[in-house]
Write an enzyme that holds these catalytic residues in place. Sequence first.
Site, mmCIF file in Angstrom:
data_model
loop_
_atom_site.group_PDB
_atom_site.id
_atom_site.type_symbol
_atom_site.label_atom_id
_atom_site.label_comp_id
_atom_site.label_asym_id
_atom_site.label_seq_id
_atom_site.Cartn_x
_atom_site.Cartn_y
_atom_site.Cartn_z
ATOM 1 N N HIS A 1 7.235 -0.950 6.524
ATOM 2 C CA HIS A 1 6.360 -1.766 7.370
ATOM 3 C C HIS A 1 4.885 -1.575 6.980
ATOM 4 C CE1 HIS A 1 4.984 -3.180 11.536
ATOM 5 N NE2 HIS A 1 3.926 -2.573 11.067
ATOM 6 N N GLU A 2 4.460 -0.327 6.927
ATOM 7 C CA GLU A 2 3.040 -0.056 6.705
ATOM 8 C C GLU A 2 2.608 -0.354 5.274
ATOM 9 O OE1 GLU A 2 0.839 0.696 8.905
ATOM 10 O OE2 GLU A 2 2.023 1.337 10.628
ATOM 11 N N GLU B 1 2.364 -8.170 12.815
ATOM 12 C CA GLU B 1 3.282 -7.047 13.035
ATOM 13 C C GLU B 1 4.715 -7.500 12.797
ATOM 14 O OE1 GLU B 1 2.433 -4.098 13.099
ATOM 15 O OE2 GLU B 1 0.313 -4.522 13.378
ATOM 16 N N HIS C 1 2.534 -4.724 5.520
ATOM 17 C CA HIS C 1 1.137 -5.128 5.656
ATOM 18 C C HIS C 1 0.468 -5.295 4.293
ATOM 19 C CE1 HIS C 1 1.118 -5.067 9.929
ATOM 20 N NE2 HIS C 1 1.305 -3.771 10.042
#
Length: 703
Positions: free
Chosen positions: A444-445, A503, A449
């Site tokens: 995710h990070e 997100e 992103h």
Amino acid sequence: MESESLKQYLADSPPSIVPLQIKPHFEALSGGEKLYAHYLSVACFAGTRIVLRQISPESEHIYDFIIALHHYFRGDWKALQKEAGLSDDELAAFLDYSAQFLGNLGNFKSFGDSKFVPRLNERQLKALAAVSPQTLEIYEQIKDGVFVNKNVGKMHLGYPDQGHVSTYYPDSPDITKEEISIVSDFLEGKKLLPENTRLRKTTDGFEVLIASALENPGSADRDLKESEWELEGKLKGKKLKLVFGDYTKEMSTIAEALQNAKKYASNRTEASMMEEYVKSFRTGSLEAYKESQRYWIKDKGPEVETDIGFVETYRDPHGIRGEWEGFVAMVNQERTKAFGKLVEAAPSLIPLLPWDKSFEKDKFLSPDFTSLEVLTFAGSGIPAGINIPNYDDIRQTLGFKNVSLGNVLSAKAPNESIPFIKPSDLGVYQRCRDAAFEVQVGLHELLGHGCGKLLQETSPGNYNFDINSPPISPLTSKPVTSWYKPGQTWGSVFGAMAGSYEECRAECVAMALSCDFGVLSIFGFGDGSEDIDGPAGDILYAAYLSMAHAGIAALEFWDPKARKWGQPHMQARFSILRTFLNAGVEFCELESNAEDLGDLTIRLERSKILSLGRPAVEKYLQRLHIYKATADVEGGRKMYDEITAVDDWYATKLRPAVLSKKTPRKVFVQANTVIGEDGKVELREYEASAKGMIESFADRTYI
Ligand SMILES: [Zn+2]
């Protein structure tokens, strides 16, 4: 107050008390690093009374009351119970309240800002107090503040003139929001930063209380030469005065501890950072504080990470004054290695996502992200991640640090119940959810992103794509017709929706790539070959179950009155649960026979994750990504509003079931560090119980 509405203010019974596990990471430090971590921890916790005083007039006295009772019977609460003549339940009620109080460092919830009260009446609490003259004396100071106030306004933090409580405006019951605004604007005009201040109304004007060890810092150390003014306009005739030395004793202890920490700094940057902290906390200079933050950003990837000061401004009703907080954490070496490998593999992983290279940056830039294990977190609550500093001028020129707190995220109460998971899945879910979460966070990070390109007319007539042959949208199979115009940004085009939408995109990237067994092997699960029934398959299954579970739990954060989502990540997870369900009953279904959904469980077919789950996620992700890349806010909004809409069944049936199974918010029992006779630092851990928590605070004798 009616007994029904009173109920919501009762302390959690019992609170969810969890240990903050740190031992192996602390033990991995060198002797010098342990000393550095120790003095930093002392500096953090030495601000405990500051937080208490920032919350309510009675909080500091309640703290003293709990600690005094602990000392009086040397932690033998049974003996105290006997002496006070209380029942087992009554003692438990007091201990529960104490744990929640210490976890929030005050008698208002750090999450929600409403007051909580012990499940005891005045007579019972007074019986406890009566065991010693000292505790009886403290009781006199808390008895008016510790219980329910008949005036509901006083049960919430907020502006005093709106009937709420705020000790950022001490001894100033009639200070108005307008006066606070005028004074704040005046000081902003003078370029005095507000984070370490409080404001008091006096008979002839206002005093700005500045946190500093020194009551009269030298003029060279002050951010402003002047310290007194006559106000104009609506407050004409009123005086405004800077008063140094708020929390003077605490600020001295903090500065001294940081002075000691400096001796064990690993490099010059850290030493300079400590110097600026000391200067700021001694003199009240926030310019020195900003300088400490500039060094902090330059101190990249330290073994012992820390940040300390008046940081987040959520609890000041005016939103400009910061609450004291400080943390000390260490790098999780294994996880950092896995994250590094993930970034290295990015060029081969990103092409697996459902768009071609025209919707991707030429070169992958990994976002700043570190995962830490927390030793110490002083403040009213522990967040799951941190993204600071908040000073925009520093963020734009030097950047910021984006940190996730691993042992906070994975902390669990010993006997935590897990609703909505089938008994047959509980084993694999409990065994693998932490590991699955780690994979999820990393993807995710770093890749979520980090990936993607915004198609843009960068300046009039210039494009970051070939305008004569625009990229082909995978959604329409036709050339794209929209992009960002000069000056437009992702945030300016997508507006309020941008946060949750992004997100969601990052979460979907994680759900898509965790299906790749090569990715799972980077994290140490399996050998890279596809095997849904093997150990790597367990992680993948737990990741999908966790997401579905999070999508259900998310409903807590949907507000039925406003019919709106209050939390961006939760809104995103709900939409991913919907995506699973939309993939068909062959893949996922919520099963229940009970009218109140009390027995509801998630059925998610492990054998269909790759054939049905992954394609459904990728289809959704493709739309999220292409709408974002092409500035198609209309398409994006229509889709996102639709899939995050909470219909009647979710709102009136499932949401109440979620709320009824909700476990109280966690409070953390933290270890202490102590220097032994041999000069070495030892870690002292405590039982994950209310008694253990009280003991951990009582041992911090410097508070
Ligand atoms: Zn994120």
